[in-house]
Design a protein around this motif. Structure first.
Motif, PDB file in Angstrom:
ATOM      1  N   THR A  83      45.130  34.830  38.056  1.00 26.20           N
ATOM      2  CA  THR A  83      44.890  36.176  38.251  1.00 26.20           C
ATOM      3  C   THR A  83      43.870  36.870  37.141  1.00 26.20           C
ATOM      4  O   THR A  83      42.879  37.871  37.568  1.00 26.20           O
ATOM      5  CB  THR A  83      46.294  37.043  37.939  1.00 26.20           C
ATOM      6  OG1 THR A  83      47.184  36.292  38.639  1.00 26.20           O
ATOM      7  CG2 THR A  83      46.221  38.623  38.067  1.00 26.20           C
ATOM      8  N   THR A 119      40.635  38.848  38.908  1.00 26.88           N
ATOM      9  CA  THR A 119      40.185  40.151  38.331  1.00 26.88           C
ATOM     10  C   THR A 119      39.119  40.275  37.721  1.00 26.88           C
ATOM     11  O   THR A 119      38.303  41.542  37.650  1.00 26.88           O
ATOM     12  CB  THR A 119      41.458  40.669  37.607  1.00 26.88           C
ATOM     13  OG1 THR A 119      41.614  40.032  36.340  1.00 26.88           O
ATOM     14  CG2 THR A 119      42.696  40.825  38.214  1.00 26.88           C
ATOM     15  N   TRP A 125      45.028  39.683  49.180  1.00 26.01           N
ATOM     16  CA  TRP A 125      45.135  40.414  47.864  1.00 26.01           C
ATOM     17  C   TRP A 125      46.299  41.633  47.786  1.00 26.01           C
ATOM     18  O   TRP A 125      47.025  41.855  47.002  1.00 26.01           O
ATOM     19  CB  TRP A 125      43.607  41.061  47.422  1.00 26.01           C
ATOM     20  CG  TRP A 125      43.889  41.679  46.150  1.00 26.01           C
ATOM     21  CD1 TRP A 125      43.668  43.033  45.632  1.00 26.01           C
ATOM     22  CD2 TRP A 125      44.036  41.115  44.734  1.00 26.01           C
ATOM     23  NE1 TRP A 125      43.648  43.108  44.185  1.00 26.01           N
ATOM     24  CE2 TRP A 125      43.909  42.096  43.745  1.00 26.01           C
ATOM     25  CE3 TRP A 125      44.244  39.526  44.398  1.00 26.01           C
ATOM     26  CZ2 TRP A 125      44.090  41.717  42.328  1.00 26.01           C
ATOM     27  CZ3 TRP A 125      44.353  39.466  42.914  1.00 26.01           C
ATOM     28  CH2 TRP A 125      44.128  40.400  42.082  1.00 26.01           C
ATOM     29  N   LEU A 181      49.670  42.108  45.669  1.00 25.40           N
ATOM     30  CA  LEU A 181      49.983  43.388  44.984  1.00 25.40           C
ATOM     31  C   LEU A 181      51.331  43.790  45.555  1.00 25.40           C
ATOM     32  O   LEU A 181      52.298  44.292  44.802  1.00 25.40           O
ATOM     33  CB  LEU A 181      48.955  44.684  45.502  1.00 25.40           C
ATOM     34  CG  LEU A 181      47.392  44.342  44.643  1.00 25.40           C
ATOM     35  CD1 LEU A 181      46.589  45.478  45.266  1.00 25.40           C
ATOM     36  CD2 LEU A 181      47.644  44.100  43.308  1.00 25.40           C
ATOM     37  N   GLN A 224      52.990  46.065  42.804  1.00 18.06           N
ATOM     38  CA  GLN A 224      51.773  47.089  42.147  1.00 18.06           C
ATOM     39  C   GLN A 224      51.543  48.111  43.190  1.00 18.06           C
ATOM     40  O   GLN A 224      50.490  48.213  43.831  1.00 18.06           O
ATOM     41  CB  GLN A 224      50.704  46.036  41.675  1.00 18.06           C
ATOM     42  CG  GLN A 224      51.078  45.065  40.850  1.00 18.06           C
ATOM     43  CD  GLN A 224      49.901  44.214  40.164  1.00 18.06           C
ATOM     44  OE1 GLN A 224      48.964  44.879  39.723  1.00 18.06           O
ATOM     45  NE2 GLN A 224      49.723  43.174  40.393  1.00 18.06           N
ATOM     46  N   ALA A 279      48.391  50.305  42.396  1.00 15.63           N
ATOM     47  CA  ALA A 279      47.111  49.393  42.758  1.00 15.63           C
ATOM     48  C   ALA A 279      47.060  49.178  44.095  1.00 15.63           C
ATOM     49  O   ALA A 279      45.870  49.234  44.470  1.00 15.63           O
ATOM     50  CB  ALA A 279      47.184  48.032  41.801  1.00 15.63           C
ATOM     51  N   PHE A 280      48.152  48.960  44.793  1.00 12.45           N
ATOM     52  CA  PHE A 280      47.926  48.752  46.047  1.00 12.45           C
ATOM     53  C   PHE A 280      47.390  50.033  46.841  1.00 12.45           C
ATOM     54  O   PHE A 280      46.543  49.706  47.711  1.00 12.45           O
ATOM     55  CB  PHE A 280      49.360  48.432  46.620  1.00 12.45           C
ATOM     56  CG  PHE A 280      49.396  47.983  48.390  1.00 12.45           C
ATOM     57  CD1 PHE A 280      49.380  46.905  48.713  1.00 12.45           C
ATOM     58  CD2 PHE A 280      49.322  48.987  49.149  1.00 12.45           C
ATOM     59  CE1 PHE A 280      49.758  46.491  50.117  1.00 12.45           C
ATOM     60  CE2 PHE A 280      49.215  48.937  50.611  1.00 12.45           C
ATOM     61  CZ  PHE A 280      49.488  47.400  51.111  1.00 12.45           C
TER      62      PHE A 280
END
Length: 376
Positions: A54, A58, A94, A98, A103, A106-107
């Motif tokens: 991860t 990122t 991705w 998420l 998340q 963030a999604f």
């Protein structure tokens, strides 16, 4: 090479749903896809590997509106995406990560940004070149459905009406554009509106389609995949079905990733044959899950991939075979670069050539998420 298609083909053509079977009303919402139950597992080695993977992604691959196809920024205008182009395939994977790691904020951000970049009105471009700000005119049916699936999952997870509205609108649009009359087509050209006359079997994402299609059309989609299973020594699946020729094609050389994805889609709806799972398990145990096979069961290459083993692990998870899932993930993580301080630390790829592909990395990441976090 494959079983007879039986009732699915009548008079040389695909049997379509009758007029009495209508899609959901435009005024109703659509159910989110059901998720196969996967119990979370504790594994400190896998958790450490996921953290490193991860962090690499990122730092080096994930952008605000997409994900680089390859770590190296090679330029290409050919048929295959390379370098720092974005694929809708990567975006969907991705988004799945998420969701699985809960998340939601963030999604939302990534979905909105990537949709602005990739959306073409009725579909996602399969490939975007940020250097030229160019969207390729065609989509990929499997990628659009994967994004629909992720949005459906965040809808189920958050229980927010705004996401329900987004999911319903997106699902209905993709269904009308890319799944005409219940048939998933490989692509649609956004400029000419030409539709492919074939379905690659791994594009038929059954768990995503189940709540979207009338019962009869879903049954036909399932039968189309099931009937594509090869007979003899290789219990995998033909590459595609040609609607003009009324025949399965691509049976002489089987891409293991495509065929495994087909098997995973069947496993999600509890329809994968035991013979297929057992064959995959044998290859994982022997570390012989080669990338390409002849229909006679003979390997046509000796190279393997992290994505192939990750999909084998998903097959284990969806069929309750934890031993298969664990060993296959260990095989996938054998491709992980562990050299401390290197730009590629944590990536799955080749350190000398610096070839690191998003599909291998993201497919393995999603599988690690499924293993460690579970699905319910």
């Amino acid at each position: 090479m494959h079983q007879g298609i039986g009732w699915l083909i009548i008079g040389g053509g695909i049997l379509l749903a009758g007029c009495t079977q209508q899609a959901q009303s435009a005024n109703t919402t659509i159910d989110a896809p059901k998720v196969a139950l996967v119990a979370p597992q504790k594994d400190t080695d896998f958790a450490a590997a996921r953290q490193a993977l991860t962090q690499f992604l990122t730092r080096q691959m994930v952008q605000p509106d997409g994900i680089y196809t390859n770590f190296l920024d090679s330029q290409s205008t050919g048929d295959t995406a390379t370098g720092h182009e974005y694929l809708s395939e990567s975006t969907g994977l991705w988004l799945q990560h998420l969701v699985l790691t809960k998340q939601s904020a963030a999604f939302k951000t990534f979905y909105q940004r990537s949709k602005t970049t990739l959306w073409q009105g009725q579909q996602f471009t399969y490939r975007y070149d940020p250097a030229r700000n160019y969207r390729y005119p065609v989509n990929a049916g499997v990628d659009d459905l994967r994004i629909v699936n992720a949005v459906g999952r965040i809808t189920r997870q958050t229980k927010q009406s705004a996401w329900q509205h987004t999911y319903t609108k997106l699902a209905r649009t993709v269904l009308a554009n890319t799944v005409p009359q219940g048939r998933v087509v490989d692509y649609v050209d956004a400029q000419t509106h030409e539709r492919a006359q074939q379905t690659t079997l791994c594009y038929v994402d059954l768990a995503t389609l189940q709540p979207l299609l009338p019962t009869r059309q879903y049954a036909q989609a399932l039968a189309l995949v099931q009937t594509g299973r090869l007979t003899g020594h290789l219990p995998l699946y033909a590459t595609r079905y040609d609607f003009q020729k009324h025949a399965y094609t691509g049976t002489d050389s089987i891409n293991i990733v495509e065929s495994l994805l087909t098997a995973v889609h069947l496993a999600e709806v509890e329809k994968v044959p035991a013979a297929t799972v057992n064959w995959v398990k044998d290859q994982v145990q022997n570390d012989t899950l080669y990338n390409r096979w002849g229909a006679d069961g003979t390997p046509q290459t000796t190279d393997r991939s992290a994505a192939g083993y990750a999909l084998a692990a998903q097959l284990g998870l969806f069929t309750g075979d934890r031993a298969l899932a664990k060993l296959a993930l260990q095989r996938a993580l054998a491709f992980q670069i562990t050299a401390a301080g290197a730009p590629l630390t944590g990536a799955l790829g080749d350190l000398p050539s610096q070839q690191v592909y998003s599909f291998d990395n993201l497919t393995t990441l999603v599988t690690l998420d499924m293993y460690l976090n579970g699905e319910s």
